[in-house]
Design an enzyme around this catalytic site. Sequence first.
Site, short mmCIF file in Angstrom:
data_model
loop_
_atom_site.label_atom_id
_atom_site.label_comp_id
_atom_site.label_asym_id
_atom_site.label_seq_id
_atom_site.Cartn_x
_atom_site.Cartn_y
_atom_site.Cartn_z
N PRO A 138 0.80 -1.23 0.00
CA PRO A 138 0.00 0.00 0.00
C PRO A 138 0.84 1.28 0.00
CG PRO A 138 -0.95 -1.60 1.49
CD PRO A 138 0.34 -2.18 1.02
N GLY A 141 5.47 1.16 -3.87
CA GLY A 141 5.30 0.65 -5.22
C GLY A 141 6.64 0.62 -5.93
N GLU A 250 9.73 -9.54 -17.18
CA GLU A 250 8.39 -9.01 -16.93
C GLU A 250 8.14 -7.79 -17.81
OE1 GLU A 250 5.67 -6.91 -13.42
OE2 GLU A 250 7.72 -7.53 -12.97
N GLU A 376 7.39 6.48 -15.59
CA GLU A 376 8.30 7.45 -14.98
C GLU A 376 9.53 6.75 -14.41
OE1 GLU A 376 4.44 9.05 -15.61
OE2 GLU A 376 4.99 7.28 -14.42
#
Length: 393
Positions: A138, A141, A250, A376
């Site tokens: 939460p 990130g 990924e 970003e």
Amino acid sequence: MKGIQEKKIDLYNPTDDHLSLRENVSAFAKENLDEQAKDHDDEESFNKDLFRRLGAELGIFGVTVPQEDGGMGLDPVASVIIHEEFSAYDPGFTLSYLAHEVLFVNNFYHSGNPSQRTKYMPKVLSGEWIGGMGMTEPGAGTDVLGMGTVATRKGDKFILNGRKQFITNGIVGQVFLVYAKTSKDSRRTTSFIVESSYPGFSFGKKEEKMGMRSSPTTQLIFENLEVPAENLIGSEDGALTHMMRNLEIERVTLAAQSLGIAKRCIDVMCEYSILHREAFDKKLIEFGQIQRLIAESYADYQAARALVYDVASKIHPENRNSLGAASAKLVSTQMAERVSRNAIQVLGGYGYCREYPVERLHRDAILLSIGGGTNEAMQKNIAADLKKLYTTS
């Protein structure tokens, strides 16, 4: 030399195995993914039965796992092929495949030990178990080293406390590769295999999302969850290397999802403007404004596709390519948003309605510039890698 033919190298299908894989996956996707995509998007539901067929019928779990260990023995290019072809029809379903295949299976196989592989690989390669990965939190990130989940050693177990956010396959998964710290003040990470059946494991709310709605996204909650010490992957505080290594495949597979979205959007707008829609007694393709939207979309897609496949061909567990992976993701995700938006504009009112898939594909495309590291962050990483190149050469 005269009389000697040069072997033609196909960037997109470098071997017969790759070409065969593309043909099989494309046919399966057109027949099975397309027809169910809209309903599962509308209902925000996961097609578990179809997911298990990927193992039972296609055998496409374990693409990068050697054949002697039950996999396909292929490479990241093969993974890119699957993600591109699937995403042309259902990017949300494909995202769940990515979380299982790339975030869990690939990462786990190349980071786990033989005993761990023996226990878990058969279940995830068959599709009996669905896997995922828990990194984002939460409050953490892009700053993955700022995570707050802690695993405290207690004899032959680790006690895990914390929660993970935005976890793909959360509510449908049986096994997860989870990153944690071994102390609150540490800036290092450790990874564990965590089964959803362990006491202390629970799922948080299922997120209601703008796009990728056929892929479930939930919190993972750990409350004094006991993880056997044998489930530690690698060494304590040693997860950063395989975390960053797996981020590269990924990112190219997320980029490949962007390619699939763009390819389908180009197909839709070309069929619509060339074969069907007329205005002022002319096919829509005859108008310069429409030509610009379609031509730029096609050129952008082809350029991004060449970059993604070139980068994928150079990625290997022992060969890092952070600069290439970040570049491929940045370029492709931006491209998919532009192309899908162009498709909506070409179709006009029909593009804005759900009769055609382009509005869904546009919503799905937006997630790809966020997941796997925001665009970003990709810009920051590219600049950092270039700085390193120029100051050390």
